[in-house]
Design a protein around this motif. Structure first.
Motif, PDB file in Angstrom:
ATOM      1  N   THR A 110      -4.030   0.777  -6.492  1.00 23.03           N
ATOM      2  CA  THR A 110      -4.496   1.772  -7.474  1.00 23.03           C
ATOM      3  C   THR A 110      -3.729   1.629  -8.781  1.00 23.03           C
ATOM      4  O   THR A 110      -4.312   1.668  -9.869  1.00 23.03           O
ATOM      5  CB  THR A 110      -4.295   3.202  -6.907  1.00 23.03           C
ATOM      6  OG1 THR A 110      -4.754   3.227  -5.565  1.00 23.03           O
ATOM      7  CG2 THR A 110      -5.019   4.243  -7.717  1.00 23.03           C
ATOM      8  N   ARG A 141      -4.885  -1.361 -10.690  1.00 28.03           N
ATOM      9  CA  ARG A 141      -6.180  -1.135 -11.349  1.00 28.03           C
ATOM     10  C   ARG A 141      -6.021  -0.287 -12.605  1.00 28.03           C
ATOM     11  O   ARG A 141      -6.669  -0.535 -13.623  1.00 28.03           O
ATOM     12  CB  ARG A 141      -7.153  -0.471 -10.370  1.00 28.03           C
ATOM     13  CG  ARG A 141      -7.659  -1.444  -9.318  1.00 28.03           C
ATOM     14  CD  ARG A 141      -8.322  -0.758  -8.164  1.00 28.03           C
ATOM     15  NE  ARG A 141      -8.399  -1.656  -7.017  1.00 28.03           N
ATOM     16  CZ  ARG A 141      -8.598  -1.275  -5.765  1.00 28.03           C
ATOM     17  NH1 ARG A 141      -8.720   0.010  -5.496  1.00 28.03           N
ATOM     18  NH2 ARG A 141      -8.658  -2.153  -4.800  1.00 28.03           N
ATOM     19  N   LEU A 151      -9.327  -7.321 -12.432  1.00 21.41           N
ATOM     20  CA  LEU A 151      -9.765  -6.001 -11.966  1.00 21.41           C
ATOM     21  C   LEU A 151     -10.900  -6.145 -10.947  1.00 21.41           C
ATOM     22  O   LEU A 151     -10.906  -5.462  -9.915  1.00 21.41           O
ATOM     23  CB  LEU A 151     -10.214  -5.148 -13.163  1.00 21.41           C
ATOM     24  CG  LEU A 151     -10.611  -3.706 -12.855  1.00 21.41           C
ATOM     25  CD1 LEU A 151      -9.437  -2.920 -12.292  1.00 21.41           C
ATOM     26  CD2 LEU A 151     -11.111  -2.998 -14.120  1.00 21.41           C
ATOM     27  N   SER A 191      -9.516  -7.272  -7.744  1.00 17.19           N
ATOM     28  CA  SER A 191      -8.785  -6.169  -7.112  1.00 17.19           C
ATOM     29  C   SER A 191      -9.760  -5.189  -6.458  1.00 17.19           C
ATOM     30  O   SER A 191      -9.503  -4.683  -5.356  1.00 17.19           O
ATOM     31  CB  SER A 191      -7.938  -5.462  -8.165  1.00 17.19           C
ATOM     32  OG  SER A 191      -7.360  -4.312  -7.644  1.00 17.19           O
ATOM     33  N   LEU A 192     -10.891  -4.917  -7.123  1.00 14.80           N
ATOM     34  CA  LEU A 192     -11.871  -3.968  -6.576  1.00 14.80           C
ATOM     35  C   LEU A 192     -12.558  -4.526  -5.337  1.00 14.80           C
ATOM     36  O   LEU A 192     -12.951  -3.779  -4.442  1.00 14.80           O
ATOM     37  CB  LEU A 192     -12.911  -3.620  -7.648  1.00 14.80           C
ATOM     38  CG  LEU A 192     -12.418  -2.729  -8.793  1.00 14.80           C
ATOM     39  CD1 LEU A 192     -13.434  -2.658  -9.914  1.00 14.80           C
ATOM     40  CD2 LEU A 192     -12.073  -1.326  -8.300  1.00 14.80           C
TER      41      LEU A 192
END
Lengths: 148, 388
Positions: free
Chosen positions: A5, A8, A55, A58-59
């Motif tokens: 988190t 991000r 990003l 990462s998601l």
């Protein structure tokens, strides 16, 4: 808050920063500045692009991270951040030595150290060391109080 | 022999010893660089005997280059920009209670790199300087590109390639703050005169390393202090890792070559050496977690720059880096103009200066080895006091 988190959030901030940097180049005037604007735009696009790809990666990842112990002692953490900001801001009006003489023992106290003798001695040693090395030996001009 | 005799006088040895010890102390203080120390002390040597003054400054240069590794290893705060690569491996070793071994590797590697580069300076200076003259803007650009490409080799499983590239671009973005070199206009200074010259390397370094360290210590629920018993145990005897000499030799060669190239500093030398070591190592996964090979290469690399940077400085009058530029100022104020004359007309001053650099290397080796056990205990200081 987990590591993912936090990552991000930071990446999101990077994308915003890249967009702002790109937009800021519109105010560059003159031929020479226009040329350097190309370089700045290149950096902004590279930074924003890399942040977006990271990003997305990462998601896509669905690992379950352990919560971070980053703000385990939030009062200490944010107290130190606030102290650092105050310390830097007070340079202009109070110079270096007065804020340092207050900041050093205050931070040690805030971090849980309670031995006044050690705090006093280490504060004195730091200030004396700075004075002798920077001012006496190297003749560096440290900020002095505005009223002095 | 008569040049050696000049060094081995009481006055000569004292100049080298005082200069080197002062250099180690200055290098160990984050924020104080070798350039600053040499630059500020040049006027003080004006009244001194030229040879003694130059030997004092040479000692400061060599000592400071090594001294930067001490806080890098123990506090994760590089004393000089050239010690950043050392911090990457040295601090994790300190946290594992192997700080003393890291300090030992650092001082031996620095000694090896420094001695090798001074030997090269002594034997090949005029020839190498002529080669360095062919190094034009195109070659400098390629070297800068090679340095940036080095970012790739810092990436590992944990810090992905993308994150490494992001860090690299972020660094380039920080560098655009200040006066635009092409148009002379101000960029992102927010009206502050302190930002006209951009963000200096040293404050950025202290901010990135020390501040993060402070905030981490302050935010942790449970402080991660090193177990004193582990530290004591590791202080007893930990031999130098096998095959470490190979990495020291690699760093020495890389540092010397990079040092000879005008304008290329010890920071590039240390990072290039570190990257080469990572590529060569069989234990690549250990890099970033406390790999002794990384310290050996980086430290040999930055100290290799000492002799290397003096090659173009003394023979062509083109400083190899900023410290060498400050040293060149010392030569000039003593009436010695860099160039071929330095090795002919002023040989009685130049050669003792070069020989004194060998002594400076021995001095910091002895200082480093003898104080390492005491320095390693810094890791046991309570976090609250350390943050001060």
């Amino acid at each position: 808050m987990t590591r993912a988190t936090l990552d991000r959030l930071v990446l999101g901030g990077f994308i915003v920063l890249a967009v702002l940097l790109y937009i800021s180049t519109a105010s560059y005037t003159g031929i020479a500045q226009k040329t350097s604007a190309v370089y700045v735009r290149f950096l902004a696009v590279s930074f924003g692009g890399l942040s977006t790809v990271q990003l997305l990666f990462s998601l896509r990842k669905t690992t379950h991270d352990e919560p971070l112990d980053l703000f385990g002692r939030a009062a200490r953490f944010f107290g130190l951040v606030a102290g650092l900001v105050l310390f830097a801001v007070s340079f202009e009006s109070l110079g270096f030595f007065i804020p340092a003489a207050i900041f050093i023992p205050a931070i040690a106290w805030m971090l849980g150290y309670r031995n006044p003798l050690v705090i006093g001695l280490s504060t004195g040693a730091v200030l004396l060391g700075v004075y002798l090395i920077f001012i006496r030996l190297l003749s560096v001009n440290l900020p002095s109080p505005a009223f002095f | 022999m008569e040049y050696l005799a000049t060094v081995f006088t009481l006055e000569g040895l004292l100049s080298v010893i005082i200069g080197t010890v002062a250099g180690v102390v200055i290098g160990a203080m984050p924020g104080l660089t070798a350039t600053m120390a040499v630059g500020l002390l040049v006027p003080f040597t004006y009244t001194m005997d030229p040879v003694m003054g130059l030997m004092l400054l040479g000692g400061i240069y060599a000592g400071a280059m090594y001294g930067g590794s001490i806080p890098a290893i123990l506090l994760n705060t590089p004393g000089t920009p050239a010690a950043v690569a050392t911090a990457i491996e040295g601090y994790p070793m300190s946290k594992q209670g192997r700080g003393m071994l890291a300090l030992k590797i650092s001082v031996v590697a620095s000694f090896m790199g420094g001695t090798f580069s001074v030997l090269v300076l002594l034997l090949f200076a005029p020839f190498l300087a002529a080669q360095a003259l062919h190094f034009g803007p195109a070659e400098t650009f390629l070297l800068a590109l090679m340095g940036l490409a080095g970012i790739v080799s810092i990436a590992d499983e944990e810090t992905s390639l993308l994150k490494s590239l992001l860090a690299g671009v972020l660094g380039m973005m920080i560098a655009i703050i200040g006066t635009d070199a092409m148009s002379g206009s101000l960029r992102y200074t927010m009206g502050s005169i302190n930002l006209i010259d951009g963000i200096d390397f040293m404050p950025a370094l202290i901010g990135l390393f020390s501040m993060i360290q402070m905030l981490e210590i302050a935010g942790q629920r449970h402080s991660t202090q090193i177990d004193a018993s582990v530290l004591k145990q590791s202080q007893k005897s930990e031999a130098m890792p096998k095959g470490i000499t190979k990495y020291m030799a690699l760093g020495s060669g890389t540092g010397t070559v990079v040092g000879i190239l005008p304008g290329e500093g010890a920071t590039i030398a240390a990072f290039l050496s570190y990257n080469f070591a990572k590529r060569l190592s069989k234990a690549k996964q250990m890099f970033g977690k406390g790999a002794p090979e990384g310290i050996a290469a980086a430290e040999a690399g930055n100290n290799g720059c000492v002799g290397g940077s003096l090659v173009p400085t003394l023979t062509l009058g083109i400083p190899g880096n900023s410290v060498a530029a400050a040293l060149m100022g010392a030569f000039i104020i003593h009436g010695m103009i860099p160039g071929p004359d330095l090795f002919a007309v002023h040989a009685d001053k130049t050669y003792p200066f070069i020989y004194s650099l060998f002594i400076a290397n021995i001095v910091f080796l002895v200082v480093g080895i003898s104080v390492a056990p005491y320095l390693a205990r810094i890791a046991l200081i309570p976090p609250a006091i350390m943050v001060q």
